[in-house]
Design a protein around this motif. Structure first.
Motif, PDB file in Angstrom:
ATOM      1  N   GLU A 152     -18.869  -7.540 -60.494  1.00  7.79           N
ATOM      2  CA  GLU A 152     -19.638  -8.595 -59.820  1.00  7.79           C
ATOM      3  C   GLU A 152     -20.227  -8.079 -58.502  1.00  7.79           C
ATOM      4  N   SER A 159     -23.160  -6.009 -59.302  1.00  9.62           N
ATOM      5  CA  SER A 159     -24.280  -6.789 -59.851  1.00  9.62           C
ATOM      6  C   SER A 159     -25.111  -7.446 -58.763  1.00  9.62           C
ATOM      7  N   TYR A 200     -15.081 -13.978 -61.827  1.00  6.82           N
ATOM      8  CA  TYR A 200     -15.842 -12.739 -61.615  1.00  6.82           C
ATOM      9  C   TYR A 200     -16.819 -12.483 -62.760  1.00  6.82           C
ATOM     10  N   GLY A 223     -19.724 -14.802 -62.441  1.00  2.90           N
ATOM     11  CA  GLY A 223     -20.592 -14.385 -61.349  1.00  2.90           C
ATOM     12  C   GLY A 223     -21.470 -13.206 -61.732  1.00  2.90           C
ATOM     13  N   ALA A 224     -20.885 -12.244 -62.455  1.00  4.37           N
ATOM     14  CA  ALA A 224     -21.669 -11.089 -62.891  1.00  4.37           C
ATOM     15  C   ALA A 224     -22.747 -11.504 -63.884  1.00  4.37           C
ATOM     16  N   LYS A 277     -20.382 -21.528 -60.793  1.00  6.54           N
ATOM     17  CA  LYS A 277     -21.140 -20.402 -61.339  1.00  6.54           C
ATOM     18  C   LYS A 277     -21.562 -20.679 -62.781  1.00  6.54           C
TER      19      LYS A 277
END
Length: 415
Positions: free
Chosen positions: A305, A308, A341, A344-345, A384
């Motif tokens: 993440e 990214s 995570y 989010g990525a 997210k």
């Protein structure tokens, strides 16, 4: 565990005097305190560690906190376990006794004395390393005897490519201990010391390489100074060395564990994440993602993440054929933090690339996200997921949009 056996289930009653007066379970390592009472070592150590200074049974003050092993009682307990093995009782192993502080001091002095022969100093360090590996208690005893200062001096006593086995043995022991902030600053503030540790990341021995990466991670994580952390992450070849450890074959799992800890610590320095990408961190992370254990998988996803969030990292992740399918596959499989995570990525990737959006949809991200927003995951993960659903709203097949009504998710319906 023998101490947790239920007498009604196994048909055997644990003798009263074999039970620890604190835990009421079968003692595995009986020790006697100064009042003459015997307890299981773990129980009485926990009792004292919480601030108690009296004997739990007699309530008399503990004038001496020395714990004397009760070998006779331990042998009786072991014989009882063997005699009752037909009832499912397992024999307790003979416990290793904690390291003798006087022995630890002697070994440290032997290792530190430059007048001693090299072989004698190395032998002392090897014995210390064995003690440190045995138990947390031993490491506490070693640390309490000024070991870190002595070991730091030995590690950096000769900083060249031909550094001796003495340095490497000291490095191996030091990598097992947390360092104080002043000790971390001692390492990080000297470019020569940092360069030496980075050079050890390319040593022919994988043990030396991994121990060096472990110490780098300890130093970076142990400092509040952003400038010093940045200096380490900006050192020549540090990312290449750590990525090389991550790519080491699975036959050495410690390389994977230490490698991801070091990479994550280095990538927390935002201005140098580009160097991680250039060193091949993205490929290493994606290729090894399914090989990590739970905590290490969380770190790996957190690192993904972080990468990214920069253009080069996002592009490298998007160009790897397995990135999006893997993130979609594991988004709900590891832990709440891992879910956050991974989401989010995916959000970063899909915000930057229409191709990533199509790959995510093809991999089944819709169902995963709808399940996620209805789960008990963290609010950040839900937020997210909702943002990602909005990002992908033009990519859903018509039948997927229709079927999504079955989830009755009020957080998703409005858009």
């Amino acid at each position: 565990m023998p101490g947790s056996l239920d007498p009604l289930d196994v048909g055997v009653q644990i003798p009263y005097h074999f039970r620890c007066p604190i835990s009421l379970e079968l003692m595995r390592d009986p020790v006697t305190v100064c009042t003459g009472q015997t307890y299981d070592r773990q129980s009485i150590e926990s009792w004292v560690a919480t601030g108690n200074i009296t004997c739990p049974v007699t309530r008399a003050p503990l004038s001496d906190f020395t714990l004397i092993p009760n070998h006779t009682l331990r042998r009786l307990i072991q014989e009882w376990c063997v005699a009752n093995r037909a009832f499912g009782v397992e024999r307790i192993p003979t416990p290793k006794q904690p390291a003798d502080p006087s022995l630890v001091r002697s070994l440290l002095n032997q290792a530190a004395a430059q007048s001693n022969h090299m072989n004698s100093r190395v032998a002392a360090l090897r014995r210390l390393r064995g003690l440190a590996r045995d138990s947390d208690k031993n490491r506490s005893v070693i640390s309490a005897n000024n070991a870190r200062e002595i070991l730091l001096a030995i590690v950096f006593s000769r900083m060249d490519s031909d550094s001796s086995e003495l340095n490497h043995e000291s490095l191996a022991i030091l990598s097992m201990f947390p360092l104080s902030e002043p000790e971390c600053v001692f390492v990080a503030s000297d470019p020569e010391r940092v360069s030496y540790l980075v050079a050890m990341l390319f040593h022919p021995s994988i043990d030396v390489r991994v121990n060096s990466a472990a110490l780098i991670e300890i130093v970076v994580a142990g400092m509040r100074s952003s400038e010093l952390r940045a200096q380490i992450s900006n050192a020549d070849d540090v990312f290449e060395g750590v990525v090389g450890i991550l790519n080491y074959p699975l036959a050495y799992p410690r390389a994977l564990k230490v490698g991801i800890k070091a990479l994550f610590a280095l990538c927390l320095v935002k201005q140098h994440r580009q160097r991680a990408v250039t060193a091949g961190a993205v490929e290493a992370l994606i290729d090894r993602l399914q090989d990590f254990e739970k905590c290490d998988a969380e770190r790996a996803l957190a690192t993904i993440e972080l990468l990214s969030r920069i253009p080069s990292g996002c592009a490298a992740l998007a160009s790897h054929a397995l990135t999006v399918p893997l993130l979609v596959k594991i988004i709900l499989k590891i832990s709440e933090r891992a879910t956050e995570y991974a989401a989010g990525a995916l959000l970063s990737l899909c915000s930057a690339s229409e191709q990533a959006q199509k790959e995510a949809v093809a991999a089944g991200v819709l169902i995963q996200l709808l399940l996620l927003v209805q789960s008990d995951c963290t609010e950040r993960a839900k937020r997210k997921a909702q943002m990602l659903l909005k990002q992908l709203r033009d990519c859903w097949p018509e039948d997927s949009i229709a079927n999504s009504d079955d989830f009755a998710c009020s957080d998703v319906v409005p858009f």
